[in-house]
Design a protein around this motif. Structure first.
Motif, PDB file in Angstrom:
ATOM      1  N   GLN A 289      31.241  33.701  32.247  1.00  0.00           N
ATOM      2  CA  GLN A 289      31.799  35.036  32.013  1.00  0.00           C
ATOM      3  C   GLN A 289      30.998  36.105  32.753  1.00  0.00           C
ATOM      4  N   ILE A 290      29.670  35.934  32.766  1.00  0.00           N
ATOM      5  CA  ILE A 290      28.812  36.909  33.449  1.00  0.00           C
ATOM      6  C   ILE A 290      29.049  36.878  34.953  1.00  0.00           C
TER       7      ILE A 290
ATOM      8  N   GLN B 282      31.690  36.035  36.476  1.00  0.00           N
ATOM      9  CA  GLN B 282      32.999  36.637  36.732  1.00  0.00           C
ATOM     10  C   GLN B 282      32.890  38.158  36.757  1.00  0.00           C
ATOM     11  N   ARG B 283      32.092  38.711  35.843  1.00  0.00           N
ATOM     12  CA  ARG B 283      31.873  40.164  35.828  1.00  0.00           C
ATOM     13  C   ARG B 283      31.162  40.608  37.103  1.00  0.00           C
TER      14      ARG B 283
ATOM     15  N   VAL C 101      33.623  40.585  40.051  1.00  0.00           N
ATOM     16  CA  VAL C 101      34.556  41.717  40.005  1.00  0.00           C
ATOM     17  C   VAL C 101      33.858  42.998  40.435  1.00  0.00           C
ATOM     18  N   LEU C 102      32.651  43.236  39.909  1.00  0.00           N
ATOM     19  CA  LEU C 102      31.913  44.459  40.234  1.00  0.00           C
ATOM     20  C   LEU C 102      31.542  44.502  41.719  1.00  0.00           C
TER      21      LEU C 102
ATOM     22  N   ILE D 200      24.850  46.608  39.685  1.00  0.00           N
ATOM     23  CA  ILE D 200      25.398  45.569  38.816  1.00  0.00           C
ATOM     24  C   ILE D 200      24.364  45.131  37.783  1.00  0.00           C
TER      25      ILE D 200
ATOM     26  N   LEU E  70      24.839  45.301  33.753  1.00  0.00           N
ATOM     27  CA  LEU E  70      24.728  44.131  32.885  1.00  0.00           C
ATOM     28  C   LEU E  70      23.647  44.316  31.821  1.00  0.00           C
TER      29      LEU E  70
ATOM     30  N   ASN F  93      24.152  48.000  27.859  1.00  0.00           N
ATOM     31  CA  ASN F  93      25.435  47.916  27.161  1.00  0.00           C
ATOM     32  C   ASN F  93      26.001  49.289  26.828  1.00  0.00           C
TER      33      ASN F  93
ATOM     34  N   TRP G 287      30.854  52.999  31.313  1.00  0.00           N
ATOM     35  CA  TRP G 287      31.667  52.196  32.222  1.00  0.00           C
ATOM     36  C   TRP G 287      32.775  53.020  32.856  1.00  0.00           C
TER      37      TRP G 287
END
Length: 250
Positions: free
Chosen positions: A49-50, A52-53, A56-57, A67, A71, A74, A78
């Protein structure tokens, strides 16, 4: 039972090269779920999942430093970050659409007159240059001080610029041809020495700037076409080789 992937398996699943995953681990951008006693990396579904983030970024234009902050934080806004990136992309879309209009105009004129309209082609080139120049300018302002930008500008006006570009094209091409070999091999180590010597000559007056540029090259944050022959994977391979070279000297 929880599923874990080796780094090679994870690379195949994600499309991210092994060297890039190793770099992400070294820079604490994405650490594997755990490492075996022998040092082998293992990745989990959460790591998937990370990555993938991250992908995308990167795709929408964030550099790895940004990035990493996204990450880690939090509480990051955004919406503001994505809106800022959207404005940058929109600006580039406008410029590219202008280029597309001029290309279609040139094609249309050629179809009618059966000859190249050089004035139209010249306009297209000017737009291309302007678009790339703006992208490089934004990148330079984001990463370098005014003095450092001026240093690069002076380098571009120096004599033998074409020879230097040819040298780096050859070095990148040779490194690419050796990527299947062990970075510790004599052939790769010989190239690593020439690589360091060439960089040392180029940045003799500003070695700290050479280091900063190398970090950007490792991260992949380099505008397309800025460095002839550049590929991030080649840089990560040579970084391994150079690290081995320096450790052998100690």
């Amino acid at each position: 039972m929880t599923k874990y992937w080796t780094i090679k398996e994870f690379s195949k699943i994600t499309g991210v090269t092994v060297r890039t995953l190793q770099y992400y681990d070294d820079e604490n951008i994405l650490n594997p779920h755990h490492k075996s006693e022998a040092g082998y990396r293992f990745y989990s579904s959460e790591d998937l999942q990370i990555i993938q983030r991250i992908s995308v970024l990167k795709y929408v234009g964030f550099n790895l430093k940004q990035i990493k902050s996204i990450l880690e934080d939090n509480q990051l806004d955004w919406l503001s970050s994505l809106n800022l990136q959207a404005r940058i992309i929109q600006d580039n879309i406008v410029k590219l659409n202008q280029s597309l209009v001029l290309i279609k105009e040139a094609v249309n004129l050629y179809s009618k007159n059966n000859e190249i309209e050089w004035q139209s082609i010249a306009k297209i080139l000017e737009v291309f240059k302007m678009t790339h120049s703006n992208i490089v300018k934004e990148w330079a302002e984001r990463n370098f001080s005014v003095d450092e930008v001026n240093f690069f500008a002076e380098m571009n006006f120096q004599e033998r610029k074409i020879e230097k570009e040819k040298l780096w094209i050859e070095l990148f091409a040779e490194a690419k041809s050796l990527m299947s070999k062990d970075p510790a091999s004599q052939e790769v180590q010989s190239l690593a020495k020439r690589w360091i010597d060439s960089a040392g000559t180029q940045y003799a007056n500003k070695p700290e700037l050479g280091t900063k540029m190398w970090e950007l090259m490792k991260s992949g944050d380099i505008p397309a076409g800025l460095i002839p022959g550049y590929e991030q994977d080649i840089v990560l391979f040579m970084n391994q080789a150079i690290g081995i070279m320096f450790s052998n000297k100690q």
